[in-house]
Scaffold this motif. Structure first.
Motif, PDB file in Angstrom:
ATOM      1  N   GLY A   9     -53.536 -16.943  30.482  1.00 44.13           N
ATOM      2  CA  GLY A   9     -54.672 -16.266  29.859  1.00 44.13           C
ATOM      3  C   GLY A   9     -55.974 -17.045  29.905  1.00 44.13           C
ATOM      4  O   GLY A   9     -56.861 -16.819  29.078  1.00 44.13           O
ATOM      5  N   HIS A  38     -54.469 -17.819  35.253  1.00 43.83           N
ATOM      6  CA  HIS A  38     -55.238 -16.687  34.729  1.00 43.83           C
ATOM      7  C   HIS A  38     -54.340 -15.641  34.080  1.00 43.83           C
ATOM      8  O   HIS A  38     -54.552 -15.236  32.928  1.00 43.83           O
ATOM      9  CB  HIS A  38     -56.056 -16.054  35.866  1.00 43.83           C
ATOM     10  N   GLU A  39     -53.309 -15.224  34.797  1.00 44.14           N
ATOM     11  CA  GLU A  39     -52.506 -14.086  34.348  1.00 44.14           C
ATOM     12  C   GLU A  39     -51.441 -14.463  33.333  1.00 44.14           C
ATOM     13  O   GLU A  39     -51.164 -13.685  32.402  1.00 44.14           O
ATOM     14  CB  GLU A  39     -51.855 -13.416  35.564  1.00 44.14           C
ATOM     15  N   ARG A  40     -50.815 -15.623  33.491  1.00 43.69           N
ATOM     16  CA  ARG A  40     -49.731 -16.005  32.584  1.00 43.69           C
ATOM     17  C   ARG A  40     -50.215 -16.836  31.397  1.00 43.69           C
ATOM     18  O   ARG A  40     -49.677 -16.726  30.303  1.00 43.69           O
ATOM     19  CB  ARG A  40     -48.659 -16.786  33.354  1.00 43.69           C
ATOM     20  N   ASP A  63     -47.678 -16.188  43.818  1.00 44.27           N
ATOM     21  CA  ASP A  63     -48.997 -15.686  43.420  1.00 44.27           C
ATOM     22  C   ASP A  63     -50.106 -16.718  43.517  1.00 44.27           C
ATOM     23  O   ASP A  63     -51.278 -16.372  43.537  1.00 44.27           O
ATOM     24  CB  ASP A  63     -48.942 -15.159  41.976  1.00 44.27           C
ATOM     25  N   ALA A  92     -53.838 -17.890  40.002  1.00 43.06           N
ATOM     26  CA  ALA A  92     -53.399 -16.606  39.445  1.00 43.06           C
ATOM     27  C   ALA A  92     -52.451 -16.820  38.272  1.00 43.06           C
ATOM     28  O   ALA A  92     -52.510 -16.096  37.270  1.00 43.06           O
ATOM     29  CB  ALA A  92     -52.718 -15.773  40.533  1.00 43.06           C
ATOM     30  N   GLU A 126     -60.604 -17.480  35.281  1.00 45.05           N
ATOM     31  CA  GLU A 126     -60.923 -18.351  36.406  1.00 45.05           C
ATOM     32  C   GLU A 126     -62.246 -19.082  36.224  1.00 45.05           C
ATOM     33  O   GLU A 126     -62.418 -20.210  36.693  1.00 45.05           O
ATOM     34  CB  GLU A 126     -60.947 -17.529  37.704  1.00 45.05           C
ATOM     35  N   SER A 130     -47.708 -19.742  27.236  1.00 47.08           N
ATOM     36  CA  SER A 130     -48.352 -18.454  26.987  1.00 47.08           C
ATOM     37  C   SER A 130     -49.623 -18.644  26.165  1.00 47.08           C
ATOM     38  O   SER A 130     -49.812 -19.682  25.523  1.00 47.08           O
ATOM     39  CB  SER A 130     -47.381 -17.510  26.275  1.00 47.08           C
TER      40      SER A 130
END
Length: 390
Positions: A362, A358-360, A351, A355, A365, A301
Motif C-alpha cells: 500500500g 504498491h499493491e501489497r 509482478d 508493484a 510509487e 500489509s
C-alpha cells in the motif's frame, strides 16, 4: 463466573486461560486438537512454567474443553457464559464467528440479559471490533438489536512471548515472566467482573500501537534479519551485537513516531525499548526465527507492524532508514516451509518489486518510502546481510 475461551494453544493456555482461572473464572476452552481436549476434560488442570532461573511452575485449574465442531454445545456454553475471549490468530477470527453467533442467538432467545463481553486477544489493532463484524452477519435483525444492548466487544492489547515448544506433558506451557493485557474500559458494561492483572484504560490506541510497533515490530525485525544472516533462534540474533543494534534502531524509529503521536515520555519509552530487547534475549526461552518470521504477507500489509509505523513516521518527517531496511529484509524471507513466504516470492518474481510494494504494502510509487525500500532491498539482496552487518 464462567469464561469461554477460543483457542487452547500456547497463548490460550499459557496466558489468557491462566489469568482467567486466577480470577476465579471456570474456563471452557473451545479447541480443535482432540488429544488436548480429552486431557483438559479429564484432568481439569495443567501446569505453566515461567522462563526464569527458578523455572517457577503454577497449576491452572477449573478448566475443561469442548471441540469447536460441536457447535450446539459451544452455543450452549456461550448462552450461559459471563465472558468470551479468543487467542486463535486474527486470520482465524472468521472461522469462529458462526459458532459464537449461534451462542448469542441462544442467549438472546432465552432472554439472558446478563452482560456479556467478547474480547479478542489477538495481535491486531481493533481485534474485538473485527470479530464483531464477522459475527453480526450470522444474526437476524432482532437478535442483533438485542445483542447491542447486552453484549459488548471491548478491544484489547496483549503481550506475552510464548514460543512453540514440546513437553512430555502436552498441556504444559513455558511462558516468559513478563505479560501485559490492556482492555478498553469505556466499552465495559455494568456488572463486569474485572480480571486480576488486566490494565483497564480509557484510551486504548496508545497502548496498542506502543505494543504493536515496539514488541511486534522489533520481534519480526529480529527474525527477518536473523534469517538472512543464517541464525536459527531469536536468542542467537540478539547475541549478535550488530543485529541487536539494528533491532534497537528500528524500535527507536518507531518510538520517535509514537512519542510524537501519543506524547509518551522519551526516557520512559527508551526504557521500555530496553526491556523489550531484554525479553527477546531471555536465555531461558528458545524461539525459532522461522516461527517469528512466518506470514510475511500479513506482516507487510498496510496496517500491520512494519508499513503502518513507517508511513506514520514519514508523515511526521521522521527518518526511517532502519525501518525501510527491515521491510526489505521481510521481503527477502524465503523459507520454503512457509506458504506465505513462497507466495510472496512468487508475486515479486511475477509482478516486480515496485508493484509488490504498491499493491501489497500500500505504498504509492511516488512516495519517498517506496524508493527507499527498493534501494534497501537491492542492497540486502546483493550482500545477503553478511557484509552489510558491518
Amino acid at each position: 463466573m464462567k469464561a469461554v475461551h477460543f483457542g487452547a494453544g500456547n497463548i490460550g493456555r499459557g496466558f489468557i486461560g491462566h489469568m482467567l482461572s486466577a480470577s476465579d473464572y471456570d474456563v471452557c476452552f473451545v479447541a480443535r486438537n482432540p488429544m488436548k481436549i480429552s486431557m483438559l476434560q479429564q484432568r481439569q488442570e495443567y501446569p505453566i512454567t515461567l522462563a526464569n532461573k527458578q523455572q517457577d511452575t503454577t497449576i491452572v485449574n477449573n478448566v475443561t474443553a469442548i471441540n469447536v465442531s460441536e457447535q450446539h454445545r459451544v452455543a450452549e456454553e456461550i448462552a450461559s457464559a459471563d465472558l468470551i475471549t479468543t487467542a486463535v490468530g486474527v486470520s482465524a477470527l472468521g472461522d469462529i464467528a458462526e459458532p459464537i453467533a449461534k451462542g448469542i442467538y441462544l442467549r438472546m432467545k432465552a432472554n439472558n440479559h446478563n452482560p456479556l463481553h467478547i474480547i479478542a486477544c489477538e495481535n491486531a489493532i481493533g481485534g474485538s471490533t473485527r470479530l464483531k463484524k464477522r459475527i453480526y452477519p450470522f444474526l437476524d435483525e432482532r437478535t442483533r438489536a438485542k445483542a447491542e444492548r447486552y453484549i459488548s466487544f471491548p478491544n484489547a492489547a496483549v503481550d506475552r512471548i510464548v514460543p512453540a515448544q514440546n513437553h512430555e506433558d502436552p498441556l504444559q506451557v513455558t511462558v516468559e515472566p513478563f505479560y501485559e493485557w490492556v482492555v478498553h474500559r469505556p466499552a465495559l458494561l455494568d456488572g463486569f467482573k474485572e480480571i486480576h492483572g488486566v490494565h483497564y484504560v480509557d484510551s486504548l490506541e496508545p497502548y496498542i500501537e506502543r505494543k504493536m510497533f515496539t514488541v511486534n515490530t522489533g520481534h519480526c525485525v529480529a527474525a527477518y534479519l536473523g534469517h538472512i544472516a543464517g541464525f536459527k533462534t531469536i536468542r542467537q540474533v540478539m547475541s549478535n551485537s550488530t543485529l541487536r543494534a539494528k533491532v534497537r534502531h528500528v524500535m527507536e524509529e518507531t518510538g520517535a513516531m509514537l512519542i510524537r503521536k501519543h506524547g509518551f515520555d522519551s526516557e520512559k519509552h527508551q526504557k521500555y525499548i530496553e526491556t523489550i530487547l531484554g525479553r527477546f534475549a531471555n536465555p531461558n526461552l528458545t524461539d525459532q526465527v522461522t516461527r517469528v518470521a512466518r506470514s510475511p504477507l500479513r506482516k507487510l500489509s498496510p496496517h500491520d507492524r512494519l508499513v503502518r509505523p513507517a508511513m506514520q513516521a514519514s508523515e511526521f518527517g521522521i527518518a526511517i532508514p532502519h525501518l525501510t531496511s527491515a521491510m526489505a529484509a521481510a521481503m527477502l524471507f524465503d523459507d520454503r516451509r512457509d506458504e506465505e513466504a513462497m507466495k510472496m516470492q512468487h508475486i515479486i518474481r511475477e509482478d516486480g518489486l515496485s508493484a509488490f510494494i504498491h499493491e501489497r504494502m500500500g505504498i504509492p510509487e511516488e512516495h519517498a518510502v517506496h524508493q527507499q525500500v527498493i534501494t534497501r532491498y537491492e542492497e540486502l539482496q546483493g550482500s545477503k546481510l553478511k557484509t552489510a552487518l558491518t
